[in-house]
Design an enzyme around this catalytic site. Sequence first.
Site, mmCIF file in Angstrom:
data_model
loop_
_atom_site.group_PDB
_atom_site.id
_atom_site.type_symbol
_atom_site.label_atom_id
_atom_site.label_comp_id
_atom_site.label_asym_id
_atom_site.label_seq_id
_atom_site.Cartn_x
_atom_site.Cartn_y
_atom_site.Cartn_z
ATOM 1 N N ASP A 8 0.869 -1.180 0.000
ATOM 2 C CA ASP A 8 0.000 0.000 0.000
ATOM 3 C C ASP A 8 0.909 1.234 0.000
ATOM 4 O O ASP A 8 2.132 1.130 -0.176
ATOM 5 C CB ASP A 8 -0.991 -0.032 1.176
ATOM 6 C CG ASP A 8 -0.338 0.239 2.530
ATOM 7 O OD1 ASP A 8 0.914 0.290 2.603
ATOM 8 O OD2 ASP A 8 -1.069 0.404 3.516
ATOM 9 N N CYS A 65 3.420 -2.900 4.082
ATOM 10 C CA CYS A 65 2.589 -1.752 4.435
ATOM 11 C C CYS A 65 3.355 -0.980 5.504
ATOM 12 O O CYS A 65 4.568 -1.148 5.644
ATOM 13 C CB CYS A 65 1.185 -2.162 4.865
ATOM 14 S SG CYS A 65 1.067 -3.173 6.356
ATOM 15 N N THR A 67 3.216 -1.037 8.845
ATOM 16 C CA THR A 67 3.684 -1.894 9.940
ATOM 17 C C THR A 67 3.873 -3.346 9.535
ATOM 18 O O THR A 67 4.548 -4.094 10.240
ATOM 19 C CB THR A 67 2.663 -1.894 11.092
ATOM 20 O OG1 THR A 67 1.422 -2.431 10.595
ATOM 21 C CG2 THR A 67 2.447 -0.487 11.652
ATOM 22 N N HIS A 98 10.016 -23.669 9.898
ATOM 23 C CA HIS A 98 9.080 -24.313 10.826
ATOM 24 C C HIS A 98 7.615 -24.131 10.440
ATOM 25 O O HIS A 98 6.797 -25.008 10.713
ATOM 26 C CB HIS A 98 9.295 -23.772 12.245
ATOM 27 C CG HIS A 98 10.538 -24.301 12.893
ATOM 28 N ND1 HIS A 98 10.789 -24.187 14.252
ATOM 29 C CD2 HIS A 98 11.618 -24.948 12.372
ATOM 30 C CE1 HIS A 98 11.966 -24.736 14.534
ATOM 31 N NE2 HIS A 98 12.486 -25.197 13.413
ATOM 32 N N HIS A 133 7.278 -30.770 11.681
ATOM 33 C CA HIS A 133 6.538 -29.533 11.413
ATOM 34 C C HIS A 133 5.351 -29.733 10.472
ATOM 35 O O HIS A 133 4.445 -28.904 10.440
ATOM 36 C CB HIS A 133 7.486 -28.473 10.846
ATOM 37 C CG HIS A 133 8.655 -28.209 11.735
ATOM 38 N ND1 HIS A 133 8.523 -27.588 12.962
ATOM 39 C CD2 HIS A 133 9.964 -28.527 11.602
ATOM 40 C CE1 HIS A 133 9.707 -27.511 13.532
ATOM 41 N NE2 HIS A 133 10.602 -28.075 12.736
HETATM 42 C C1 RB5 Z 1 -1.497 3.132 6.356
HETATM 43 O O1 RB5 Z 1 -1.486 4.355 7.001
HETATM 44 C C2 RB5 Z 1 -1.245 2.007 7.362
HETATM 45 O O2 RB5 Z 1 -2.369 1.864 8.187
HETATM 46 C C3 RB5 Z 1 -0.951 0.711 6.637
HETATM 47 O O3 RB5 Z 1 0.136 0.893 5.802
HETATM 48 C C4 RB5 Z 1 -0.584 -0.479 7.509
HETATM 49 O O4 RB5 Z 1 0.398 -0.136 8.435
HETATM 50 C C5 RB5 Z 1 -1.715 -1.191 8.116
HETATM 51 O O5 RB5 Z 1 -1.536 -2.228 8.762
#
Ligand code: RB5
Length: 141
Positions: A8, A65, A67, A98, A133
Amino acid sequence: MRVALGADHGGFRLKEIIKGHLGAQRVDVVDFGTDSAEAVDYPDYAAQVSRAVAGGAADLGVLVCGTGNGMAMAANKVPGIRAALCVNGYMANMARRHNNANVLALGERVIGQEVALEIVDIFLASCFDQGRHVARVNKIE
Ligand code: RB5
């Protein structure tokens, strides 16, 4: 090996860096976007990459993304996908060995570029250990 990539707006820049990195290694990359920093919804890209992997069009997937959390959550809704959010090489290695992870989730806002590329390299180079596993991974399904 064919690798499906997706991101994203929060992961777009790192996704582009990963694409160049893998291209330099002659890895076959399929880029599902996004192609700019304009805001988009991460589940749309997680779905495209995950369906490519689950359907056999790609061997592995990498999703980025902000996080990595949203991508991992969305990817794991697709049957046959085992997505792992990794913040270091050890996690990437264990996710393949694993857990037989087939999608890697990364957070551009969480880790540095060099660590991210190390994680990608380790994820792609590692293989499922099989053995004890197999039954555990089958229980996930
Ligand atoms: C976008 O602002 C952010 O929410 C997205 O990139 C991601 O971190 C969501 O999990």
